[in-house]
Design a protein around this motif. Sequence first.
Motif, PDB file in Angstrom:
ATOM      1  N   LEU A 265       0.823  -1.201   0.000  1.00 15.55           N
ATOM      2  CA  LEU A 265       0.000   0.000   0.000  1.00 15.55           C
ATOM      3  C   LEU A 265       0.862   1.256   0.000  1.00 15.55           C
ATOM      4  O   LEU A 265       1.912   1.306   0.640  1.00 15.55           O
ATOM      5  N   PHE A 266       0.379   2.289  -0.690  1.00 17.82           N
ATOM      6  CA  PHE A 266       1.042   3.590  -0.678  1.00 17.82           C
ATOM      7  C   PHE A 266       0.628   4.357   0.573  1.00 17.82           C
ATOM      8  O   PHE A 266      -0.559   4.451   0.900  1.00 17.82           O
ATOM      9  N   LYS A 267       1.602   4.888   1.265  1.00 16.06           N
ATOM     10  CA  LYS A 267       1.370   5.724   2.439  1.00 16.06           C
ATOM     11  C   LYS A 267       2.274   6.944   2.332  1.00 16.06           C
ATOM     12  O   LYS A 267       3.507   6.798   2.353  1.00 16.06           O
ATOM     13  N   GLY A 268       1.687   8.115   2.155  1.00 15.64           N
ATOM     14  CA  GLY A 268       2.500   9.317   2.013  1.00 15.64           C
ATOM     15  C   GLY A 268       3.377   9.284   0.778  1.00 15.64           C
ATOM     16  O   GLY A 268       4.491   9.812   0.777  1.00 15.64           O
ATOM     17  N   GLY A 269       2.874   8.652  -0.280  1.00 20.17           N
ATOM     18  CA  GLY A 269       3.600   8.643  -1.550  1.00 20.17           C
ATOM     19  C   GLY A 269       4.609   7.540  -1.724  1.00 20.17           C
ATOM     20  O   GLY A 269       5.254   7.458  -2.770  1.00 20.17           O
ATOM     21  N   LEU A 270       4.761   6.652  -0.733  1.00 17.15           N
ATOM     22  CA  LEU A 270       5.727   5.566  -0.823  1.00 17.15           C
ATOM     23  C   LEU A 270       5.051   4.222  -0.565  1.00 17.15           C
ATOM     24  O   LEU A 270       4.155   4.127   0.268  1.00 17.15           O
ATOM     25  N   ALA A 271       5.518   3.190  -1.275  1.00 14.71           N
ATOM     26  CA  ALA A 271       4.990   1.839  -1.083  1.00 14.71           C
ATOM     27  C   ALA A 271       6.133   0.841  -1.177  1.00 14.71           C
ATOM     28  O   ALA A 271       7.054   1.007  -1.987  1.00 14.71           O
ATOM     29  N   PRO A 272       6.107  -0.232  -0.374  1.00 16.84           N
ATOM     30  CA  PRO A 272       7.120  -1.278  -0.519  1.00 16.84           C
ATOM     31  C   PRO A 272       6.865  -2.064  -1.793  1.00 16.84           C
ATOM     32  O   PRO A 272       5.721  -2.337  -2.150  1.00 16.84           O
ATOM     33  N   ALA A 273       7.949  -2.422  -2.478  1.00 12.50           N
ATOM     34  CA  ALA A 273       7.803  -3.154  -3.730  1.00 12.50           C
ATOM     35  C   ALA A 273       9.064  -3.953  -3.996  1.00 12.50           C
ATOM     36  O   ALA A 273      10.148  -3.630  -3.498  1.00 12.50           O
ATOM     37  N   SER A 274       8.904  -5.018  -4.793  1.00 12.40           N
ATOM     38  CA  SER A 274      10.029  -5.887  -5.114  1.00 12.40           C
ATOM     39  C   SER A 274       9.965  -6.297  -6.575  1.00 12.40           C
ATOM     40  O   SER A 274       8.886  -6.538  -7.119  1.00 12.40           O
ATOM     41  N   GLN A 275      11.159  -6.385  -7.171  1.00 16.59           N
ATOM     42  CA  GLN A 275      11.271  -6.901  -8.533  1.00 16.59           C
ATOM     43  C   GLN A 275      11.862  -8.304  -8.555  1.00 16.59           C
ATOM     44  O   GLN A 275      12.077  -8.867  -9.614  1.00 16.59           O
ATOM     45  N   GLY A 276      12.113  -8.831  -7.352  1.00 17.37           N
ATOM     46  CA  GLY A 276      12.695 -10.169  -7.293  1.00 17.37           C
ATOM     47  C   GLY A 276      12.997 -10.602  -5.880  1.00 17.37           C
ATOM     48  O   GLY A 276      12.103 -10.964  -5.121  1.00 17.37           O
ATOM     49  N   GLN A 277      14.278 -10.538  -5.490  1.00 18.02           N
ATOM     50  CA  GLN A 277      14.718 -11.055  -4.202  1.00 18.02           C
ATOM     51  C   GLN A 277      14.695 -10.033  -3.074  1.00 18.02           C
ATOM     52  O   GLN A 277      14.704 -10.398  -1.909  1.00 18.02           O
ATOM     53  N   ARG A 278      14.703  -8.755  -3.363  1.00 23.27           N
ATOM     54  CA  ARG A 278      14.801  -7.719  -2.340  1.00 23.27           C
ATOM     55  C   ARG A 278      13.684  -6.692  -2.498  1.00 23.27           C
ATOM     56  O   ARG A 278      13.109  -6.522  -3.582  1.00 23.27           O
ATOM     57  N   TYR A 279      13.379  -6.014  -1.388  1.00 23.86           N
ATOM     58  CA  TYR A 279      12.345  -4.986  -1.365  1.00 23.86           C
ATOM     59  C   TYR A 279      12.963  -3.602  -1.224  1.00 23.86           C
ATOM     60  O   TYR A 279      13.999  -3.424  -0.581  1.00 23.86           O
ATOM     61  N   GLY A 280      12.288  -2.634  -1.817  1.00 21.23           N
ATOM     62  CA  GLY A 280      12.606  -1.223  -1.629  1.00 21.23           C
ATOM     63  C   GLY A 280      11.314  -0.449  -1.565  1.00 21.23           C
ATOM     64  O   GLY A 280      10.227  -1.026  -1.411  1.00 21.23           O
ATOM     65  N   TYR A 281      11.392   0.868  -1.710  1.00 21.82           N
ATOM     66  CA  TYR A 281      10.198   1.714  -1.673  1.00 21.82           C
ATOM     67  C   TYR A 281      10.133   2.556  -2.939  1.00 21.82           C
ATOM     68  O   TYR A 281      11.110   3.209  -3.328  1.00 21.82           O
ATOM     69  N   ILE A 282       8.966   2.511  -3.577  1.00 27.21           N
ATOM     70  CA  ILE A 282       8.756   3.259  -4.811  1.00 27.21           C
ATOM     71  C   ILE A 282       7.800   4.418  -4.569  1.00 27.21           C
ATOM     72  O   ILE A 282       7.046   4.427  -3.599  1.00 27.21           O
ATOM     73  N   ASN A 283       7.851   5.411  -5.465  1.00 30.67           N
ATOM     74  CA  ASN A 283       6.869   6.488  -5.439  1.00 30.67           C
ATOM     75  C   ASN A 283       5.740   6.143  -6.405  1.00 30.67           C
ATOM     76  O   ASN A 283       5.731   5.076  -7.030  1.00 30.67           O
ATOM     77  N   THR A 284       4.771   7.032  -6.534  1.00 30.04           N
ATOM     78  CA  THR A 284       3.586   6.740  -7.348  1.00 30.04           C
ATOM     79  C   THR A 284       3.890   6.726  -8.847  1.00 30.04           C
ATOM     80  O   THR A 284       3.009   6.394  -9.647  1.00 30.04           O
ATOM     81  N   SER A 285       5.120   7.055  -9.218  1.00 27.07           N
ATOM     82  CA  SER A 285       5.546   6.937 -10.618  1.00 27.07           C
ATOM     83  C   SER A 285       6.236   5.608 -10.875  1.00 27.07           C
ATOM     84  O   SER A 285       6.612   5.302 -12.012  1.00 27.07           O
ATOM     85  N   GLY A 286       6.429   4.827  -9.799  1.00 24.78           N
ATOM     86  CA  GLY A 286       7.059   3.531  -9.949  1.00 24.78           C
ATOM     87  C   GLY A 286       8.567   3.569  -9.877  1.00 24.78           C
ATOM     88  O   GLY A 286       9.238   2.574 -10.179  1.00 24.78           O
ATOM     89  N   ARG A 287       9.124   4.681  -9.432  1.00 22.90           N
ATOM     90  CA  ARG A 287      10.576   4.810  -9.316  1.00 22.90           C
ATOM     91  C   ARG A 287      11.006   4.528  -7.882  1.00 22.90           C
ATOM     92  O   ARG A 287      10.379   4.989  -6.936  1.00 22.90           O
ATOM     93  N   PHE A 288      12.100   3.766  -7.726  1.00 21.90           N
ATOM     94  CA  PHE A 288      12.616   3.490  -6.399  1.00 21.90           C
ATOM     95  C   PHE A 288      13.163   4.773  -5.775  1.00 21.90           C
ATOM     96  O   PHE A 288      14.071   5.412  -6.322  1.00 21.90           O
ATOM     97  N   VAL A 289      12.607   5.135  -4.633  1.00 15.02           N
ATOM     98  CA  VAL A 289      13.099   6.275  -3.865  1.00 15.02           C
ATOM     99  C   VAL A 289      14.075   5.782  -2.804  1.00 15.02           C
ATOM    100  O   VAL A 289      15.066   6.449  -2.478  1.00 15.02           O
ATOM    101  N   ILE A 290      13.785   4.633  -2.220  1.00 16.76           N
ATOM    102  CA  ILE A 290      14.706   3.935  -1.319  1.00 16.76           C
ATOM    103  C   ILE A 290      14.998   2.602  -1.996  1.00 16.76           C
ATOM    104  O   ILE A 290      14.086   1.810  -2.226  1.00 16.76           O
ATOM    105  N   LYS A 291      16.258   2.382  -2.343  1.00 12.10           N
ATOM    106  CA  LYS A 291      16.598   1.299  -3.259  1.00 12.10           C
ATOM    107  C   LYS A 291      16.232  -0.078  -2.720  1.00 12.10           C
ATOM    108  O   LYS A 291      16.076  -0.286  -1.511  1.00 12.10           O
ATOM    109  N   SER A 292      16.140  -1.010  -3.630  1.00  9.57           N
ATOM    110  CA  SER A 292      15.760  -2.383  -3.317  1.00  9.57           C
ATOM    111  C   SER A 292      16.928  -3.087  -2.648  1.00  9.57           C
ATOM    112  O   SER A 292      17.928  -3.413  -3.289  1.00  9.57           O
ATOM    113  N   GLN A 293      16.794  -3.318  -1.316  1.00 13.20           N
ATOM    114  CA  GLN A 293      17.900  -3.905  -0.563  1.00 13.20           C
ATOM    115  C   GLN A 293      17.440  -4.659   0.689  1.00 13.20           C
ATOM    116  O   GLN A 293      18.257  -5.209   1.421  1.00 13.20           O
ATOM    117  N   PHE A 294      16.126  -4.694   0.927  1.00 12.74           N
ATOM    118  CA  PHE A 294      15.618  -5.288   2.147  1.00 12.74           C
ATOM    119  C   PHE A 294      15.208  -6.738   1.927  1.00 12.74           C
ATOM    120  O   PHE A 294      14.691  -7.100   0.867  1.00 12.74           O
TER     121      PHE A 294
END
Length: 366
Positions: free
Chosen positions: A287-316
Amino acid sequence: MLKKMALTLLFTTMVFSTNVAEQSQAASETAMQAQTGDQLYPIEVNGKYGFINGKGKEVIEAVYDGYGYSGVSGGTVYVEDHAAKKQYYFSSAGSELFEYKLRDAGILYNDRALYATQVQNADGTKATRYGYIDSHGKVSIQPIYARAFNFSEGLARVNVGKASGYINTKGELVIPYRYSSTSDFSEGLASVVLAFGGKYGYIDTTGKLRVTPRYDYATPFSNGAAVVYVNGKYGYIDKNGNYLLKPQFSMAQPFSEGLAFVERNGVTFYINKKGTKVIQGFTAGGLFKGGLAPASQGQRYGYINTSGRFVIKSQFYWADAFNGELAVISLLDPNSREEIRGYMNRSGAIVWPPASELPYGVTKLQ
């Protein structure tokens, strides 16, 4: 030495948790978005529990045996002292409010908390009944209910017999006992089933039927839309029961900030309320909260904005949606490969555990 920390975000740890577990997630999510005051977050240190605030400051020392937590901004919390057989309630600012018998009461919602007690029936047998205490720990609604749930939007669903109805915070029955199944109110509506095995529809806070029962399953409203299930597929309706998107998805999350993560034909993506694919290329999303949502393209998670760009890189190793100013994230210790769970703020800084307790180099995430 690194202190292992695990966060279990339970809404309660009371003995009648089966009731509380049925509280609607969407109603809680709606409340979380209403940032109206301080907020506390549970922590675990060496098997003991306490709370931090949104800046990572320890407000309630982690010396307790358990806790109760709603995840709502401005909401109260409690901690458990098993030796004293008590639980202590605190305000969202960390001020102690009152104490209560251990695990006999739950979290306060709308200044009312469920409590359980044993009553004696006319035939001499005993039964568990539920009532409510107020924000001072005093009984406000007598324990007459065979089943009862937390308040949401000023109403709580209760059962005296098999049928379910709704009471207000004064204990007055405002919607009669007529439903086989009920849900919490969210955005002014609640899903209900009239007869066992029947279809789901929606009522308003006066009990008026707003959406005719015709769904195999129906979820609480979020962001002006609700997920419904018909003939093995999920779709979305508006508050008049009109389809925003007809059932076509094999998985559908609630809308948040105008977007929803769905799956169709084995492919996952975010859509808007017109059904247009807005963000693609992700295998998991939240879910998006304040413009950010957790998302993953494979093995790790990061946070994207509503444009689908990683704001906090995929590393979790894992990441949850933001709740107020913080989100629960999970990392792997590069040395031991053990999982470390903590809290991160919107700038990508880990605010808990303290930097001194983290592996070398794990303090800021971009």
